[in-house]
Design a protein around this motif. Structure first.
Motif, PDB file in Angstrom:
ATOM      1  N   LEU A  58       0.832  -1.208   0.000  1.00 45.91           N
ATOM      2  CA  LEU A  58       0.000   0.000   0.000  1.00 45.91           C
ATOM      3  C   LEU A  58       0.868   1.259   0.000  1.00 45.91           C
ATOM      4  N   ALA A  59       2.009   1.196   0.684  1.00 47.17           N
ATOM      5  CA  ALA A  59       2.947   2.314   0.638  1.00 47.17           C
ATOM      6  C   ALA A  59       3.475   2.532  -0.773  1.00 47.17           C
ATOM      7  N   PHE A  60       3.799   1.421  -1.462  1.00 41.11           N
ATOM      8  CA  PHE A  60       4.253   1.534  -2.852  1.00 41.11           C
ATOM      9  C   PHE A  60       3.156   2.119  -3.727  1.00 41.11           C
ATOM     10  N   LEU A  61       1.930   1.685  -3.527  1.00 43.94           N
ATOM     11  CA  LEU A  61       0.816   2.184  -4.327  1.00 43.94           C
ATOM     12  C   LEU A  61       0.443   3.618  -3.973  1.00 43.94           C
ATOM     13  N   THR A  62       1.080   4.153  -2.934  1.00 45.66           N
ATOM     14  CA  THR A  62       0.887   5.552  -2.563  1.00 45.66           C
ATOM     15  C   THR A  62       2.002   6.438  -3.112  1.00 45.66           C
ATOM     16  N   LYS A  63       3.262   5.992  -2.957  1.00 42.14           N
ATOM     17  CA  LYS A  63       4.381   6.866  -3.339  1.00 42.14           C
ATOM     18  C   LYS A  63       5.482   6.129  -4.084  1.00 42.14           C
ATOM     19  N   SER A  64       5.134   5.078  -4.744  1.00 45.03           N
ATOM     20  CA  SER A  64       6.018   4.415  -5.693  1.00 45.03           C
ATOM     21  C   SER A  64       7.325   3.987  -5.040  1.00 45.03           C
ATOM     22  N   TRP A  65       8.453   4.315  -5.692  1.00 35.64           N
ATOM     23  CA  TRP A  65       9.767   3.800  -5.309  1.00 35.64           C
ATOM     24  C   TRP A  65      10.226   4.222  -3.919  1.00 35.64           C
ATOM     25  N   HIS A  66       9.602   5.249  -3.349  1.00 33.31           N
ATOM     26  CA  HIS A  66       9.955   5.643  -1.983  1.00 33.31           C
ATOM     27  C   HIS A  66       9.762   4.480  -1.015  1.00 33.31           C
ATOM     28  N   ALA A  67       8.859   3.563  -1.356  1.00 32.26           N
ATOM     29  CA  ALA A  67       8.616   2.415  -0.483  1.00 32.26           C
ATOM     30  C   ALA A  67       9.770   1.426  -0.477  1.00 32.26           C
ATOM     31  N   GLY A  68      10.711   1.599  -1.393  1.00 29.16           N
ATOM     32  CA  GLY A  68      11.856   0.692  -1.433  1.00 29.16           C
ATOM     33  C   GLY A  68      12.620   0.642  -0.129  1.00 29.16           C
ATOM     34  N   SER A  69      12.688   1.772   0.583  1.00 31.20           N
ATOM     35  CA  SER A  69      13.409   1.789   1.861  1.00 31.20           C
ATOM     36  C   SER A  69      12.726   0.882   2.895  1.00 31.20           C
ATOM     37  N   ILE A  70      11.398   0.725   2.801  1.00 30.57           N
ATOM     38  CA  ILE A  70      10.699  -0.205   3.699  1.00 30.57           C
ATOM     39  C   ILE A  70      11.194  -1.624   3.453  1.00 30.57           C
ATOM     40  N   GLY A  71      11.276  -1.999   2.180  1.00 32.64           N
ATOM     41  CA  GLY A  71      11.751  -3.341   1.840  1.00 32.64           C
ATOM     42  C   GLY A  71      13.157  -3.599   2.336  1.00 32.64           C
ATOM     43  N   VAL A  72      14.031  -2.601   2.224  1.00 32.72           N
ATOM     44  CA  VAL A  72      15.414  -2.749   2.696  1.00 32.72           C
ATOM     45  C   VAL A  72      15.439  -2.899   4.214  1.00 32.72           C
ATOM     46  N   ILE A  73      14.653  -2.090   4.920  1.00 35.40           N
ATOM     47  CA  ILE A  73      14.594  -2.179   6.381  1.00 35.40           C
ATOM     48  C   ILE A  73      14.133  -3.572   6.814  1.00 35.40           C
ATOM     49  N   ILE A  74      13.041  -4.036   6.220  1.00 38.16           N
ATOM     50  CA  ILE A  74      12.504  -5.346   6.589  1.00 38.16           C
ATOM     51  C   ILE A  74      13.500  -6.448   6.267  1.00 38.16           C
ATOM     52  N   GLY A  75      14.099  -6.384   5.082  1.00 39.84           N
ATOM     53  CA  GLY A  75      15.068  -7.410   4.687  1.00 39.84           C
ATOM     54  C   GLY A  75      16.257  -7.465   5.617  1.00 39.84           C
ATOM     55  N   LEU A  76      16.841  -6.299   5.913  1.00 42.34           N
ATOM     56  CA  LEU A  76      18.002  -6.252   6.811  1.00 42.34           C
ATOM     57  C   LEU A  76      17.626  -6.722   8.214  1.00 42.34           C
ATOM     58  N   TYR A  77      16.456  -6.315   8.672  1.00 43.35           N
ATOM     59  CA  TYR A  77      16.025  -6.715  10.018  1.00 43.35           C
ATOM     60  C   TYR A  77      15.857  -8.223  10.113  1.00 43.35           C
ATOM     61  N   LEU A  78      15.178  -8.819   9.136  1.00 41.87           N
ATOM     62  CA  LEU A  78      14.954 -10.262   9.176  1.00 41.87           C
ATOM     63  C   LEU A  78      16.260 -11.040   9.106  1.00 41.87           C
ATOM     64  N   ILE A  79      17.232 -10.521   8.353  1.00 42.18           N
ATOM     65  CA  ILE A  79      18.530 -11.207   8.238  1.00 42.18           C
ATOM     66  C   ILE A  79      19.372 -11.007   9.496  1.00 42.18           C
ATOM     67  N   LEU A  80      19.526  -9.746   9.926  1.00 42.05           N
ATOM     68  CA  LEU A  80      20.412  -9.452  11.063  1.00 42.05           C
ATOM     69  C   LEU A  80      19.867 -10.009  12.379  1.00 42.05           C
ATOM     70  N   SER A  81      18.551 -10.057  12.508  1.00 43.49           N
ATOM     71  CA  SER A  81      17.957 -10.629  13.723  1.00 43.49           C
ATOM     72  C   SER A  81      17.841 -12.152  13.638  1.00 43.49           C
ATOM     73  N   ARG A  82      18.145 -12.686  12.446  1.00 45.41           N
ATOM     74  CA  ARG A  82      18.093 -14.120  12.154  1.00 45.41           C
ATOM     75  C   ARG A  82      16.673 -14.686  12.197  1.00 45.41           C
ATOM     76  N   LYS A  83      15.685 -13.808  12.172  1.00 42.19           N
ATOM     77  CA  LYS A  83      14.296 -14.273  12.150  1.00 42.19           C
ATOM     78  C   LYS A  83      13.954 -14.911  10.804  1.00 42.19           C
ATOM     79  N   LEU A  84      14.624 -14.453   9.758  1.00 44.25           N
ATOM     80  CA  LEU A  84      14.355 -14.995   8.432  1.00 44.25           C
ATOM     81  C   LEU A  84      14.597 -16.503   8.395  1.00 44.25           C
ATOM     82  N   PHE A  85      15.619 -16.939   9.073  1.00 45.62           N
ATOM     83  CA  PHE A  85      16.018 -18.346   9.018  1.00 45.62           C
ATOM     84  C   PHE A  85      15.125 -19.253   9.860  1.00 45.62           C
ATOM     85  N   LYS A  86      14.234 -18.630  10.633  1.00 44.45           N
ATOM     86  CA  LYS A  86      13.285 -19.401  11.439  1.00 44.45           C
ATOM     87  C   LYS A  86      11.917 -19.504  10.761  1.00 44.45           C
TER      88      LYS A  86
END
Length: 496
Positions: free
Chosen positions: A188-216
């Protein structure tokens, strides 16, 4: 004596926490004033606000909610997906075709963001922190006043979806469903302001990897998450492709992503310290609180407070601030409101750190007094500045004159020309975007380029001319048998 004084401060904190909901209601009431007071009385701003307002109005008139237009021509300059236009269109339906309708859903999104910060900090850090964080975001001047919560732009809704996405991912430990909610908020953020939402994806990706939640996570959960991120975007993309094939998407990529990142578009230049300077000028007092409380928190952090969950929480909040800040610092096009999404995160940090410092075991009278003074002083300075702004709407005489056309139904739907004000040095007859929107909103008029010459040549029924009084004399009006339809001390609207 020192014990007595510390006990006095502790009693105040206990009182605030005991009557938390009363204090929260008071703060939210002030937030509503900050957001809605005189909301429809301020003149409409050109560029983004007016441009979005025109697209939303024309969506309603054309009954086409997929393709955004400007002056009834497909708009390939404002390359945003449609949620912000839909919100404004809904605002028009609710509050009317006016400046209030243009802005009402931005203000509502602002309130939802403030409420989300309040609820999140309450459940993560307690009642005192929630009160502080809510006060902070509700009195953050750039968030309230600059291109966001009181403006008919895309930013307020974007910050809301940004905030909901990050808050949701922080609740992943409670249920995997929060992961899917986070993904949906991202889409919905992307559908509001396009590529600006890319930073959300980076935050989520880094968080899931660095916290190791992704691997669970199970593969199925990851697939559903990815689907939640992209499915709404794909649905919109299919409808948009059906309207003009790849043209809109090519412009989105070439102009709104690549060019905006690599070239300083439309004169929006700045050095690598640009956003630091923005914070210094518009966020100074809260920045002072943020830096001082974070430093103190780091120095006296107690060992029992350090655990896996708290480290993950800190990691997420830091990513929430650092990723957008670095992204937009690196981009060549620099605009102050690009960093708006970091303000809810800063409010959460201020609330969490201040609440901890006021209640920790190593607290003393001096630290409690200093923190309390900083918080109260910053709240006061920011709130006073907001109130001073919202009680003085100002006036735009051309917009006020165009409003009068709405009271004259015989001119509704007719052509109107202008020689009043321009945003284009090479075309003195081009409409200022805010006046074009006013012509559409208040009189359902077709704003036509061509100036006085076009007005004189127009053979349609009852064409109009918006012109400043310094551009035409009474003698010229009389000589050409023009009729003054409406006027004020600076502006005429004439007919033949």
């Amino acid at each position: 004596m020192n014990i007595f004084k510390n006990k006095f401060f502790d009693n105040i904190i206990e009182y605030i926490e005991k009557y938390y909901y009363i204090f929260l209601i008071i703060i939210l009431a002030i937030a509503l004033i900050n957001l809605f007071y005189n909301l429809g009385k301020f003149p409409i701003n050109s560029w983004d606000e007016a441009r979005h307002g025109v697209s939303a109005y024309e969506m309603i008139k054309r009954n086409n909610y997929i393709v955004n237009t400007y002056s009834y021509t497909n708009d390939y300059w404002n390359l945003k997906p449609p949620i912000s236009y839909w919100a404004i269109a809904a605002g028009y339906r609710i509050a009317g075709y006016n400046a209030l309708g243009l802005r009402i859903f931005s203000a509502l999104a602002g309130f939802i963001t403030i409420l989300s910060v309040a609820v999140f900090t309450l459940h993560k850090y307690g009642r005192l922190s929630s009160i502080i964080s809510t006060s902070t975001i509700a009195s953050t001047m750039p968030y309230i006043l600059e291109h966001c919560a009181r403006s008919g732009d895309a930013d307020s809704a974007f910050v809301m979806f940004f905030t909901l996405s990050i808050i949701s991912i922080s609740l992943l430990n409670r249920s995997v469903k929060w992961l899917y909610i986070s993904g949906t908020a991202f889409s919905l953020a992307f559908l509001t302001k396009s590529w600006h939402a890319g930073s959300i994806g980076v935050i989520i990706g880094l968080y899931l990897i660095l916290s190791r939640k992704l691997f669970k996570l199970r593969v199925r959960s990851i697939c559903i998450f990815v689907l939640s991120c992209i499915f709404p975007i794909i649905i919109w993309g299919i409808f948009r492709y059906g309207a003009d094939k790849l043209l809109f998407f090519k412009n989105m990529i070439n102009y709104d992503l690549l060019a905006r990142s690599s070239v300083a578009l439309e004169g929006h230049v700045g050095s690598t310290s640009y956003y630091i300077e923005v914070l210094q000028s518009s966020y100074f007092y809260w920045m002072l609180v943020l830096v001082s409380t974070v430093v103190a928190f780091t120095v006296i952090l107690e060992q029992e407070m350090i655990n896996k969950d708290s480290i993950n929480d800190i990691l997420l909040i830091l990513l929430w601030i650092i990723v957008p800040f670095l992204f937009y610092t690196k981009a060549k096009t620099k605009i102050g409101w690009y960093i708006l999404p970091i303000f809810p995160a800063m409010a959460i940090i201020i609330g969490a750190a201040s609440g901890y410092l006021l209640k920790c075991k190593s607290r003393n009278l001096a630290s409690q007094l200093l923190i309390s003074i900083l918080l109260l002083f910053s709240t006061y300075k920011n709130e006073i500045s907001i109130i001073k702004m919202i009680v003085n709407p100002g006036i735009d005489y051309a917009q006020e004159t165009l409003k009068n056309i709405g009271k004259l139904p015989q001119y509704k739907g007719h052509n109107i020309y202008t020689l009043y004000k321009t945003n284009s040095a090479d075309n003195p007859n081009r409409w200022d975007q805010s006046y074009l929107l006013c012509a559409e909103l208040y009189g359902d008029m077709k704003a036509v380029e061509g100036g006085v010459e076009g007005f004189l040549r127009d053979k349609s029924s009852k064409p109009l001319l918006l012109i400043s009084k310094d551009k035409i004399l009474i003698s010229e009006i009389q000589k050409n048998n023009f009729k003054v339809v409406t006027e004020n001390e600076f502006v005429y609207i004439l007919s033949k």
